[in-house]
Design a protein around this motif. Structure first.
Motif, mmCIF file in Angstrom:
data_model
loop_
_atom_site.group_PDB
_atom_site.id
_atom_site.type_symbol
_atom_site.label_atom_id
_atom_site.label_comp_id
_atom_site.label_asym_id
_atom_site.label_seq_id
_atom_site.Cartn_x
_atom_site.Cartn_y
_atom_site.Cartn_z
ATOM 1 N N ALA A 55 49.970 68.927 2.127
ATOM 2 C CA ALA A 55 50.122 69.344 3.526
ATOM 3 C C ALA A 55 51.413 68.797 4.125
ATOM 4 O O ALA A 55 52.165 69.511 4.799
ATOM 5 C CB ALA A 55 48.919 68.879 4.346
ATOM 6 N N MET A 56 51.681 67.513 3.885
ATOM 7 C CA MET A 56 52.910 66.914 4.404
ATOM 8 C C MET A 56 54.147 67.530 3.762
ATOM 9 O O MET A 56 55.102 67.902 4.444
ATOM 10 C CB MET A 56 52.898 65.397 4.176
ATOM 11 N N LEU A 57 54.126 67.613 2.429
ATOM 12 C CA LEU A 57 55.305 68.104 1.725
ATOM 13 C C LEU A 57 55.623 69.541 2.124
ATOM 14 O O LEU A 57 56.790 69.889 2.362
ATOM 15 C CB LEU A 57 55.102 68.001 0.214
ATOM 16 N N ALA A 101 48.076 66.385 9.550
ATOM 17 C CA ALA A 101 47.283 65.156 9.465
ATOM 18 C C ALA A 101 47.127 64.764 8.005
ATOM 19 O O ALA A 101 46.705 65.578 7.177
ATOM 20 C CB ALA A 101 45.913 65.357 10.103
ATOM 21 N N SER A 102 47.467 63.517 7.690
ATOM 22 C CA SER A 102 47.328 62.987 6.335
ATOM 23 C C SER A 102 46.283 61.889 6.316
ATOM 24 O O SER A 102 46.432 60.858 6.981
ATOM 25 C CB SER A 102 48.664 62.419 5.839
ATOM 26 N N VAL A 152 44.923 59.415 3.706
ATOM 27 C CA VAL A 152 45.214 58.745 2.429
ATOM 28 C C VAL A 152 46.048 59.603 1.488
ATOM 29 O O VAL A 152 45.809 59.647 0.273
ATOM 30 C CB VAL A 152 43.929 58.234 1.726
ATOM 31 N N GLY A 153 47.057 60.268 2.015
ATOM 32 C CA GLY A 153 47.918 61.095 1.187
ATOM 33 C C GLY A 153 49.088 60.327 0.593
ATOM 34 O O GLY A 153 49.738 59.537 1.286
ATOM 35 N N PRO A 154 49.412 60.526 -0.692
ATOM 36 C CA PRO A 154 50.619 59.942 -1.266
ATOM 37 C C PRO A 154 51.861 60.452 -0.538
ATOM 38 O O PRO A 154 51.937 61.632 -0.181
ATOM 39 C CB PRO A 154 50.602 60.436 -2.715
ATOM 40 N N THR A 155 52.822 59.561 -0.326
ATOM 41 C CA THR A 155 54.022 59.936 0.425
ATOM 42 C C THR A 155 55.314 59.714 -0.345
ATOM 43 O O THR A 155 56.306 60.384 -0.092
ATOM 44 C CB THR A 155 54.110 59.139 1.745
ATOM 45 N N ASN A 156 55.322 58.765 -1.296
ATOM 46 C CA ASN A 156 56.581 58.381 -1.938
ATOM 47 C C ASN A 156 56.350 58.034 -3.397
ATOM 48 O O ASN A 156 55.896 56.942 -3.737
ATOM 49 C CB ASN A 156 57.205 57.192 -1.201
ATOM 50 N N PHE A 157 56.684 58.956 -4.294
ATOM 51 C CA PHE A 157 56.494 58.734 -5.719
ATOM 52 C C PHE A 157 57.508 57.750 -6.300
ATOM 53 O O PHE A 157 57.357 57.303 -7.436
ATOM 54 C CB PHE A 157 56.575 60.055 -6.474
ATOM 55 N N TYR A 204 50.500 77.143 13.100
ATOM 56 C CA TYR A 204 49.621 76.504 12.139
ATOM 57 C C TYR A 204 49.649 74.981 12.259
ATOM 58 O O TYR A 204 50.658 74.383 12.627
ATOM 59 C CB TYR A 204 50.022 76.892 10.706
ATOM 60 N N GLY A 205 48.513 74.390 11.910
ATOM 61 C CA GLY A 205 48.413 72.946 11.743
ATOM 62 C C GLY A 205 47.710 72.668 10.428
ATOM 63 O O GLY A 205 47.005 73.537 9.900
ATOM 64 N N PHE A 206 47.899 71.461 9.876
ATOM 65 C CA PHE A 206 47.297 71.105 8.592
ATOM 66 C C PHE A 206 46.460 69.832 8.722
ATOM 67 O O PHE A 206 46.847 68.887 9.407
ATOM 68 C CB PHE A 206 48.373 70.843 7.541
#
Length: 286
Positions: free
Chosen positions: A158-160, A175-176, A178-183, A146-148
């Motif tokens: 998808a990243m998490l 692939a992200s 504009v995804g949030p990465t660090n809250f 799988y890929g996202f």
């Protein structure tokens, strides 16, 4: 990512055709096992993977596929509280043209609301999608590779999921856009705390880390490609820049594109550049 849609819809003539499997009648020859030379493309819509009406996906299966056919899963954005898989249709149409040997799965997931947390509900939904695909892989004629591709909140999910829930190591790339990465990013504090309170989550350090891709990525995480805009009013620049640095520190294969003049989405040449880079990344790592 609403700004993506008009550009793609102008570029693409959207035609969705459902193919059905057919078989030409041939005279039987004793002692010879007849093999089907061609397998038709097949598209299935709103396939349920759970009991909630949001737990459905569309699947696009290529012709002449087999048990080695790889899968790309698309996850829409919407701040965890809105959005629909229909927003990803232009990506599906283009991807089918550029990657004709891949299967594509465009998912909906349960939406968060006041007092209803997206975490881990939406991550559980992705797990349920993966499990459903595995159960039906022989019927679909697909692999467990799988890929996202995710946008905004969908990119975060998808990243998490790829970093923290990919226990069978089935994910080859993510692939992200504009995804949030660090809250826990100090630049994110102004709108993370109200968001988490709305979801009835106490935003402790441990919770913020638990649901941040930045704190879940490891040296064994799948290759990752990142796209961010310098004028994004929702995602601080540090979300992409720091994630790029973290991936480099861990020696995870990755690419990072930062469009200084763009916001939370873009059109024109930069949109085409994003898509060309994603296609190349998929061809390399998936």
């Amino acid at each position: 990512m609403k700004k993506l849609l008009p550009h793609f819809l102008l570029l693409i003539c959207l035609t969705l055709i459902t193919f059905s499997c057919s078989e030409d009648a041939e005279p039987e020859v004793p002692g010879i096992v007849e093999l089907q030379d061609n397998i038709d493309a097949l598209e299935l819509y709103n396939v349920p993977y759970g009991t909630d009406n949001r737990q459905v996906y569309d699947i696009y299966l290529p012709e002449n596929r087999n048990e080695n056919t790889k899968v790309i899963i698309l996850i829409h954005g919407g701040g965890w509280v809105s959005g629909d898989k229909v927003s990803m249709l232009p990506y599906v149409v283009t991807a089918k043209e550029e990657l004709p040997n891949y299967a594509f799965v465009n998912i909906n997931y349960r939406l968060a609301s006041e007092g209803v947390s997206p975490f881990p509900m939406q991550l559980d939904d992705i797990t349920a999608v993966i499990n459903h695909l595995k159960i039906n892989k022989d019927e679909y004629l697909i692999s467990e590779d799988y890929g996202f591709i995710g946008i905004s909140a969908g990119a975060h999910l998808a990243m998490l999921w790829s970093y923290a829930y990919n226990f069978d190591n089935n994910v080859n790339m993510v692939a992200s856009i504009v995804g949030p990465t660090n809250f826990k990013d100090p630049n994110y504090e102004d709108f993370v705390d109200p968001t988490f309170v709305y979801f009835n989550i106490t935003p402790s350090d441990s919770i913020l880390e638990q649901y941040s891709p930045y704190y879940n990525v490891s040296a064994s995480s799948p290759p990752t490609i990142l796209f961010y805009g310098g004028n994004d009013p929702l995602i601080p620049n540090t979300q992409g820049i720091d994630m790029d640095a973290k991936l480099a520190e861990l020696n995870v294969a990755h690419e990072f594109t930062f469009y200084e003049e763009e916001g939370h989405g873009w059109v024109g040449d930069n949109l085409l550049d994003t898509w060309e880079k994603i296609i190349a990344f998929i061809n390399t790592h998936h």
